[in-house]
Design a protein around this motif. Structure first.
Motif, PDB file in Angstrom:
ATOM      1  N   VAL A 124     -11.077  17.104 -78.166  1.00  0.00           N
ATOM      2  CA  VAL A 124     -11.018  15.678 -77.817  1.00  0.00           C
ATOM      3  C   VAL A 124     -11.512  15.414 -76.393  1.00  0.00           C
ATOM      4  CG1 VAL A 124      -9.466  13.714 -77.479  1.00  0.00           C
ATOM      5  CG2 VAL A 124      -9.139  15.240 -79.442  1.00  0.00           C
ATOM      6  N   TYR A 125     -11.121  16.268 -75.479  1.00  0.00           N
ATOM      7  CA  TYR A 125     -11.374  16.034 -74.051  1.00  0.00           C
ATOM      8  C   TYR A 125     -12.840  15.733 -73.710  1.00  0.00           C
ATOM      9  CZ  TYR A 125     -11.520  17.037 -69.006  1.00  0.00           C
ATOM     10  OH  TYR A 125     -11.748  16.969 -67.658  1.00  0.00           O
ATOM     11  N   PRO A 126     -13.786  16.559 -74.160  1.00  0.00           N
ATOM     12  CA  PRO A 126     -15.190  16.339 -73.762  1.00  0.00           C
ATOM     13  C   PRO A 126     -15.744  15.003 -74.229  1.00  0.00           C
ATOM     14  CG  PRO A 126     -14.915  18.485 -74.770  1.00  0.00           C
ATOM     15  CD  PRO A 126     -13.639  17.738 -75.008  1.00  0.00           C
ATOM     16  N   ASN A 127     -15.117  14.403 -75.241  1.00  0.00           N
ATOM     17  CA  ASN A 127     -15.630  13.126 -75.751  1.00  0.00           C
ATOM     18  C   ASN A 127     -15.125  11.933 -74.960  1.00  0.00           C
ATOM     19  OD1 ASN A 127     -17.018  14.459 -77.840  1.00  0.00           O
ATOM     20  ND2 ASN A 127     -15.099  14.656 -78.956  1.00  0.00           N
ATOM     21  N   LEU A 128     -14.232  12.165 -74.005  1.00  0.00           N
ATOM     22  CA  LEU A 128     -13.751  11.067 -73.171  1.00  0.00           C
ATOM     23  C   LEU A 128     -14.790  10.806 -72.091  1.00  0.00           C
ATOM     24  CD1 LEU A 128     -10.083  12.289 -72.720  1.00  0.00           C
ATOM     25  CD2 LEU A 128     -10.927  10.639 -74.374  1.00  0.00           C
ATOM     26  N   PRO A 129     -15.275   9.569 -71.989  1.00  0.00           N
ATOM     27  CA  PRO A 129     -16.381   9.295 -71.056  1.00  0.00           C
ATOM     28  C   PRO A 129     -16.080   9.724 -69.616  1.00  0.00           C
ATOM     29  CG  PRO A 129     -15.457   7.254 -71.992  1.00  0.00           C
ATOM     30  CD  PRO A 129     -14.859   8.387 -72.752  1.00  0.00           C
ATOM     31  N   GLN A 130     -14.823   9.581 -69.204  1.00  0.00           N
ATOM     32  CA  GLN A 130     -14.533   9.889 -67.783  1.00  0.00           C
ATOM     33  C   GLN A 130     -14.494  11.385 -67.497  1.00  0.00           C
ATOM     34  OE1 GLN A 130     -12.453   8.644 -70.075  1.00  0.00           O
ATOM     35  NE2 GLN A 130     -10.342   8.543 -69.396  1.00  0.00           N
ATOM     36  N   TYR A 131     -14.441  12.225 -68.540  1.00  0.00           N
ATOM     37  CA  TYR A 131     -14.344  13.675 -68.293  1.00  0.00           C
ATOM     38  C   TYR A 131     -15.546  14.457 -68.794  1.00  0.00           C
ATOM     39  CZ  TYR A 131      -9.529  12.058 -68.130  1.00  0.00           C
ATOM     40  OH  TYR A 131      -8.398  11.359 -67.868  1.00  0.00           O
ATOM     41  N   GLY A 132     -16.398  13.809 -69.581  1.00  0.00           N
ATOM     42  CA  GLY A 132     -17.487  14.516 -70.251  1.00  0.00           C
ATOM     43  C   GLY A 132     -18.283  15.467 -69.376  1.00  0.00           C
ATOM     44  N   MET A 133     -18.391  15.134 -68.101  1.00  0.00           N
ATOM     45  CA  MET A 133     -19.119  15.967 -67.134  1.00  0.00           C
ATOM     46  C   MET A 133     -18.679  17.421 -67.184  1.00  0.00           C
ATOM     47  SD  MET A 133     -20.909  13.780 -65.391  1.00  0.00           S
ATOM     48  CE  MET A 133     -21.346  14.957 -64.124  1.00  0.00           C
ATOM     49  N   ASN A 134     -17.371  17.593 -67.216  1.00  0.00           N
ATOM     50  CA  ASN A 134     -16.778  18.933 -67.175  1.00  0.00           C
ATOM     51  C   ASN A 134     -17.250  19.824 -68.308  1.00  0.00           C
ATOM     52  OD1 ASN A 134     -15.235  19.448 -65.037  1.00  0.00           O
ATOM     53  ND2 ASN A 134     -13.302  18.877 -65.962  1.00  0.00           N
ATOM     54  N   GLN A 135     -17.532  19.178 -69.431  1.00  0.00           N
ATOM     55  CA  GLN A 135     -17.868  19.918 -70.631  1.00  0.00           C
ATOM     56  C   GLN A 135     -19.085  20.803 -70.410  1.00  0.00           C
ATOM     57  OE1 GLN A 135     -16.511  20.817 -73.046  1.00  0.00           O
ATOM     58  NE2 GLN A 135     -17.890  21.164 -74.731  1.00  0.00           N
ATOM     59  N   ASN A 136     -20.069  20.287 -69.678  1.00  0.00           N
ATOM     60  CA  ASN A 136     -21.306  21.057 -69.473  1.00  0.00           C
ATOM     61  C   ASN A 136     -21.029  22.357 -68.738  1.00  0.00           C
ATOM     62  OD1 ASN A 136     -22.611  18.973 -70.698  1.00  0.00           O
ATOM     63  ND2 ASN A 136     -23.085  17.939 -68.771  1.00  0.00           N
ATOM     64  N   VAL A 137     -20.128  22.299 -67.781  1.00  0.00           N
ATOM     65  CA  VAL A 137     -19.772  23.502 -67.018  1.00  0.00           C
ATOM     66  C   VAL A 137     -19.140  24.529 -67.949  1.00  0.00           C
ATOM     67  CG1 VAL A 137     -18.343  24.390 -65.136  1.00  0.00           C
ATOM     68  CG2 VAL A 137     -19.423  22.140 -64.935  1.00  0.00           C
TER      69      VAL A 137
END
Length: 199
Positions: free
Chosen positions: A113-126
């Motif tokens: 769920v987390y990576p799909n939240l617009p405010q956190y998506g950045m983290n997903q790439n890392v």
């Protein structure tokens, strides 16, 4: 009753207890519906105590995700390098991924769920980058030993990741699937067919 608020518990212990409580709360209620108060209650601490460790709900959510992700990475690597050939390593890794999803459904849910939240998506790439690097290390080793197809390691990594992600998606819809040994064997066979140089 005896309150947990006493000073006998170390800072790290208390922080971890809040994170683990937050996993249960966010994993069941979702990030939006759950409040910091809910997390505090679940952890058996005052709401103010949560803010001693995490400056905001966002920060708590970020650290909860990181905690789940690190647990997952550790679980994925379990025993991988003990396998003798590259296909064994990749299959073991896939088994580990599925095993983690089945034994830690709330952590797995948070990771999805987390990576799909617009405010956190950045983290997903890392995090995705870290996952890729882990897999690529195994595949590079396989290419050097002549066990893997002679394709760019980054391409094979993406193919493997695609297979594992597809199986993982099915598993989340149907957790019973992985209990079937023939399903596991056939998934291993797909990895072998895609990766292995051997016929």
């Amino acid at each position: 009753g005896q309150s947990f608020e006493g000073g006998d518990m170390g800072t790290q212990d208390k922080k971890l207890r809040i994170i683990e409580a937050a996993v249960r709360v966010f994993g069941t209620k979702g990030f939006d519906a759950a409040s910091v108060q809910d997390v505090a209650q679940e952890a058996g601490v005052a709401k103010g105590t949560v803010y001693l460790y995490f400056e905001s709900k966002d920060e708590l959510i970020r650290q909860v995700y990181r905690h789940c992700y690190q647990m997952d990475v550790k679980a994925c690597q379990e025993g991988v390098w003990e396998e003798k050939d590259v296909i064994g390593k990749l299959c073991r890794r896939m088994d580990n991924i599925m095993e983690f999803a089945l034994t830690h459904p709330l952590e797995a849910q948070i990771e999805v769920v987390y990576p799909n939240l617009p405010q956190y998506g950045m983290n997903q790439n890392v995090c995705l980058q870290e996952m890729y690097e882990d897999i690529e290390a195994v595949i590079r080793d396989g290419i050097e030993k002549g066990e893997c197809k002679n394709l760019p390691a980054s391409l094979l990594t993406r193919i493997y990741y695609g297979i594992a992600t597809a199986v993982y998606g099915m598993l989340r819809e149907n957790p019973q699937m992985w209990q079937d040994a023939s399903v596991r064997e056939q998934c291993h066979q797909i990895v072998k067919d895609s990766m292995s140089k051997m016929p």
